[in-house]
Design a protein around this motif. Sequence first.
Motif, PDB file in Angstrom:
ATOM      1  N   GLY A  29       0.801  -1.221   0.000  1.00 38.07           N
ATOM      2  CA  GLY A  29       0.000   0.000   0.000  1.00 38.07           C
ATOM      3  C   GLY A  29       0.835   1.273   0.000  1.00 38.07           C
ATOM      4  N   TRP A  30       2.095   1.183  -0.417  1.00 35.20           N
ATOM      5  CA  TRP A  30       2.989   2.337  -0.432  1.00 35.20           C
ATOM      6  C   TRP A  30       2.805   3.169  -1.696  1.00 35.20           C
ATOM      7  CZ3 TRP A  30       7.936  -0.940   0.761  1.00 35.20           C
ATOM      8  CH2 TRP A  30       7.893  -1.356   2.089  1.00 35.20           C
ATOM      9  N   GLU A  31       3.180   4.431  -1.624  1.00 35.54           N
ATOM     10  CA  GLU A  31       3.175   5.299  -2.809  1.00 35.54           C
ATOM     11  C   GLU A  31       4.388   4.970  -3.667  1.00 35.54           C
ATOM     12  OE1 GLU A  31       3.985   9.943  -3.984  1.00 35.54           O
ATOM     13  OE2 GLU A  31       3.422   9.475  -1.925  1.00 35.54           O
ATOM     14  N   ASN A  32       4.163   4.774  -4.959  1.00 30.23           N
ATOM     15  CA  ASN A  32       5.222   4.495  -5.934  1.00 30.23           C
ATOM     16  C   ASN A  32       5.602   5.824  -6.582  1.00 30.23           C
ATOM     17  OD1 ASN A  32       6.870   3.535  -7.969  1.00 30.23           O
ATOM     18  ND2 ASN A  32       5.248   2.422  -9.030  1.00 30.23           N
ATOM     19  N   ASP A  33       6.775   6.345  -6.242  1.00 31.82           N
ATOM     20  CA  ASP A  33       7.221   7.659  -6.703  1.00 31.82           C
ATOM     21  C   ASP A  33       8.365   7.504  -7.702  1.00 31.82           C
ATOM     22  OD1 ASP A  33       7.791  10.377  -6.920  1.00 31.82           O
ATOM     23  OD2 ASP A  33       8.835  10.472  -4.991  1.00 31.82           O
ATOM     24  N   PRO A  34       8.066   7.427  -9.019  1.00 32.99           N
ATOM     25  CA  PRO A  34       9.137   7.264 -10.020  1.00 32.99           C
ATOM     26  C   PRO A  34       9.968   8.538 -10.162  1.00 32.99           C
ATOM     27  CG  PRO A  34       6.986   7.459 -11.090  1.00 32.99           C
ATOM     28  CD  PRO A  34       6.747   7.489  -9.613  1.00 32.99           C
ATOM     29  N   ARG A  35      11.315   8.362 -10.193  1.00 31.79           N
ATOM     30  CA  ARG A  35      12.199   9.532 -10.239  1.00 31.79           C
ATOM     31  C   ARG A  35      13.441   9.244 -11.053  1.00 31.79           C
ATOM     32  NH1 ARG A  35      11.760  12.412  -4.561  1.00 31.79           N
ATOM     33  NH2 ARG A  35      12.874  13.890  -5.813  1.00 31.79           N
ATOM     34  N   PRO A  36      13.471   9.109 -12.333  1.00 32.84           N
ATOM     35  CA  PRO A  36      12.359   9.088 -13.283  1.00 32.84           C
ATOM     36  C   PRO A  36      11.803   7.677 -13.498  1.00 32.84           C
ATOM     37  CG  PRO A  36      14.416   9.135 -14.490  1.00 32.84           C
ATOM     38  CD  PRO A  36      14.768   9.169 -13.023  1.00 32.84           C
ATOM     39  N   TYR A  37      10.630   7.625 -14.078  1.00 30.52           N
ATOM     40  CA  TYR A  37       9.910   6.379 -14.307  1.00 30.52           C
ATOM     41  C   TYR A  37      10.804   5.346 -14.998  1.00 30.52           C
ATOM     42  CZ  TYR A  37       6.318   3.096 -15.757  1.00 30.52           C
ATOM     43  OH  TYR A  37       5.585   1.957 -15.924  1.00 30.52           O
ATOM     44  N   GLY A  38      10.831   4.142 -14.425  1.00 29.60           N
ATOM     45  CA  GLY A  38      11.572   3.037 -15.022  1.00 29.60           C
ATOM     46  C   GLY A  38      13.049   3.001 -14.690  1.00 29.60           C
ATOM     47  N   GLU A  39      13.573   4.068 -14.109  1.00 28.54           N
ATOM     48  CA  GLU A  39      14.997   4.118 -13.775  1.00 28.54           C
ATOM     49  C   GLU A  39      15.224   3.980 -12.274  1.00 28.54           C
ATOM     50  OE1 GLU A  39      17.530   4.152 -15.971  1.00 28.54           O
ATOM     51  OE2 GLU A  39      15.962   3.982 -17.501  1.00 28.54           O
ATOM     52  N   TYR A  40      14.474   4.761 -11.510  1.00 24.87           N
ATOM     53  CA  TYR A  40      14.590   4.734 -10.053  1.00 24.87           C
ATOM     54  C   TYR A  40      13.209   5.038  -9.493  1.00 24.87           C
ATOM     55  CZ  TYR A  40      16.115   5.581  -5.308  1.00 24.87           C
ATOM     56  OH  TYR A  40      16.272   5.490  -3.963  1.00 24.87           O
ATOM     57  N   HIS A  41      12.773   4.224  -8.562  1.00 24.26           N
ATOM     58  CA  HIS A  41      11.474   4.444  -7.933  1.00 24.26           C
ATOM     59  C   HIS A  41      11.669   4.516  -6.432  1.00 24.26           C
ATOM     60  CE1 HIS A  41       8.555   3.650 -11.329  1.00 24.26           C
ATOM     61  NE2 HIS A  41       9.757   3.539 -11.875  1.00 24.26           N
ATOM     62  N   ARG A  42      11.101   5.536  -5.815  1.00 20.85           N
ATOM     63  CA  ARG A  42      11.143   5.696  -4.367  1.00 20.85           C
ATOM     64  C   ARG A  42       9.799   5.222  -3.830  1.00 20.85           C
ATOM     65  NH1 ARG A  42      11.171  11.413  -1.241  1.00 20.85           N
ATOM     66  NH2 ARG A  42       9.270  11.527  -2.444  1.00 20.85           N
TER      67      ARG A  42
END
Length: 163
Positions: A29-42
Amino acid sequence: MTKPNTLIFVDITSDDPAAAGEFYAEVFGWENDPRPYGEYHRMVPGGNMFDGDGNESAIGNFHIGIHKAANVRPHPDRDGVEPRSLSEAGRKPRVWILVSEDDSMDAILDKATSKGATVLWKDHFWKEFNGFNAAFQDPWGNEIILWEKGGSDPVVPEHFTQE
């Protein structure tokens, strides 16, 4: 007085950070924060840590990063360096997750396995740290340990292993 070095967050490895981000968002149930999408996700659990009285403190919950095995960032070489694949053999870091009181290890294991994870073990009590534990391996080979607090007088089911 000096201060200790501070843990900021821990990264896990994936060959598909976008898919791994979706996996963890759905399982925990965590927020998926792409930074950038497909390279690194927080992965942002949300909320704050609780103090000794059980009240929410001003300290935010820790985050987990998911980096791409093919080109781990940051690195001075823009093309990254070897190895560029997932680690398959031997021990790796483990990530420990405290299961919230409104969830359960069994529910998390069910969600995780329905999305391709493998249960490594379950139904274990670790007396030294007063916790019930289970573990799974995500589809990218990362080991996740689930932890439930035992409380002041834990009742350990007879079928549980113990140490």
